[in-house]
Design a protein around this motif. Structure first.
Motif, PDB file in Angstrom:
ATOM      1  N   SER A   1       0.831  -1.208   0.000  1.00  0.00           N
ATOM      2  CA  SER A   1       0.000   0.000   0.000  1.00  0.00           C
ATOM      3  C   SER A   1       0.868   1.262   0.000  1.00  0.00           C
ATOM      4  N   VAL A   2       1.964   1.246   0.758  1.00  0.00           N
ATOM      5  CA  VAL A   2       2.864   2.404   0.770  1.00  0.00           C
ATOM      6  C   VAL A   2       3.575   2.540  -0.570  1.00  0.00           C
ATOM      7  N   ILE A   3       4.000   1.431  -1.135  1.00  0.00           N
ATOM      8  CA  ILE A   3       4.684   1.467  -2.429  1.00  0.00           C
ATOM      9  C   ILE A   3       3.760   2.043  -3.502  1.00  0.00           C
ATOM     10  N   MET A   4       2.537   1.575  -3.544  1.00  0.00           N
ATOM     11  CA  MET A   4       1.599   2.055  -4.558  1.00  0.00           C
ATOM     12  C   MET A   4       1.165   3.498  -4.287  1.00  0.00           C
ATOM     13  N   LEU A   5       1.001   3.842  -3.023  1.00  0.00           N
ATOM     14  CA  LEU A   5       0.580   5.190  -2.668  1.00  0.00           C
ATOM     15  C   LEU A   5       1.646   6.218  -3.041  1.00  0.00           C
ATOM     16  N   CYS A   6       2.903   5.874  -2.832  1.00  0.00           N
ATOM     17  CA  CYS A   6       4.002   6.821  -3.080  1.00  0.00           C
ATOM     18  C   CYS A   6       4.644   6.634  -4.444  1.00  0.00           C
ATOM     19  N   PHE A   7       4.088   5.775  -5.279  1.00  0.00           N
ATOM     20  CA  PHE A   7       4.634   5.512  -6.613  1.00  0.00           C
ATOM     21  C   PHE A   7       6.101   5.093  -6.536  1.00  0.00           C
ATOM     22  N   GLN A   8       6.411   4.190  -5.599  1.00  0.00           N
ATOM     23  CA  GLN A   8       7.775   3.762  -5.358  1.00  0.00           C
ATOM     24  C   GLN A   8       8.082   2.376  -5.919  1.00  0.00           C
ATOM     25  N   ARG A   9       7.217   1.825  -6.730  1.00  0.00           N
ATOM     26  CA  ARG A   9       7.409   0.465  -7.227  1.00  0.00           C
ATOM     27  C   ARG A   9       8.731   0.307  -7.957  1.00  0.00           C
ATOM     28  N   VAL A  10       9.042   1.195  -8.851  1.00  0.00           N
ATOM     29  CA  VAL A  10      10.284   1.116  -9.624  1.00  0.00           C
ATOM     30  C   VAL A  10      11.501   1.288  -8.710  1.00  0.00           C
TER      31      VAL A  10
END
Length: 70
Positions: A18-27
């Motif tokens: 959820s944090v990764i998707m919320l902050c656009f940190q996937r890459v």
């Protein structure tokens, strides 16, 4: 004869999806995992494990070696 005891320190950390998707940190997370896994430099921590669940990505890294004479 002097024996050496080697201590290894490990670091366990995780990212929630959820944090990764919320902050656009996937890459950024995937890039960090790849850099740690492929690096052979003594100045970069070594990645031992990368685990994934439905909700989290877990990374286990070796932080340091210490040699202690016995």
């Amino acid at each position: 004869m002097v024996a050496k005891v080697i201590y290894c320190y490990y670091y366990f950390y995780y990212y929630t999806r959820s944090v990764i998707m919320l902050c656009f940190q996937r890459v950024a997370v995937i890039t960090e995992r790849d850099v740690l896994a492929l690096s052979k430099s003594p100045f970069v921590v070594q990645l031992f494990y990368s685990l994934q669940s439905k909700h989290c990505i877990f990374l286990v890294s070796r932080l340091a070696h210490t040699h202690t004479p016995v």
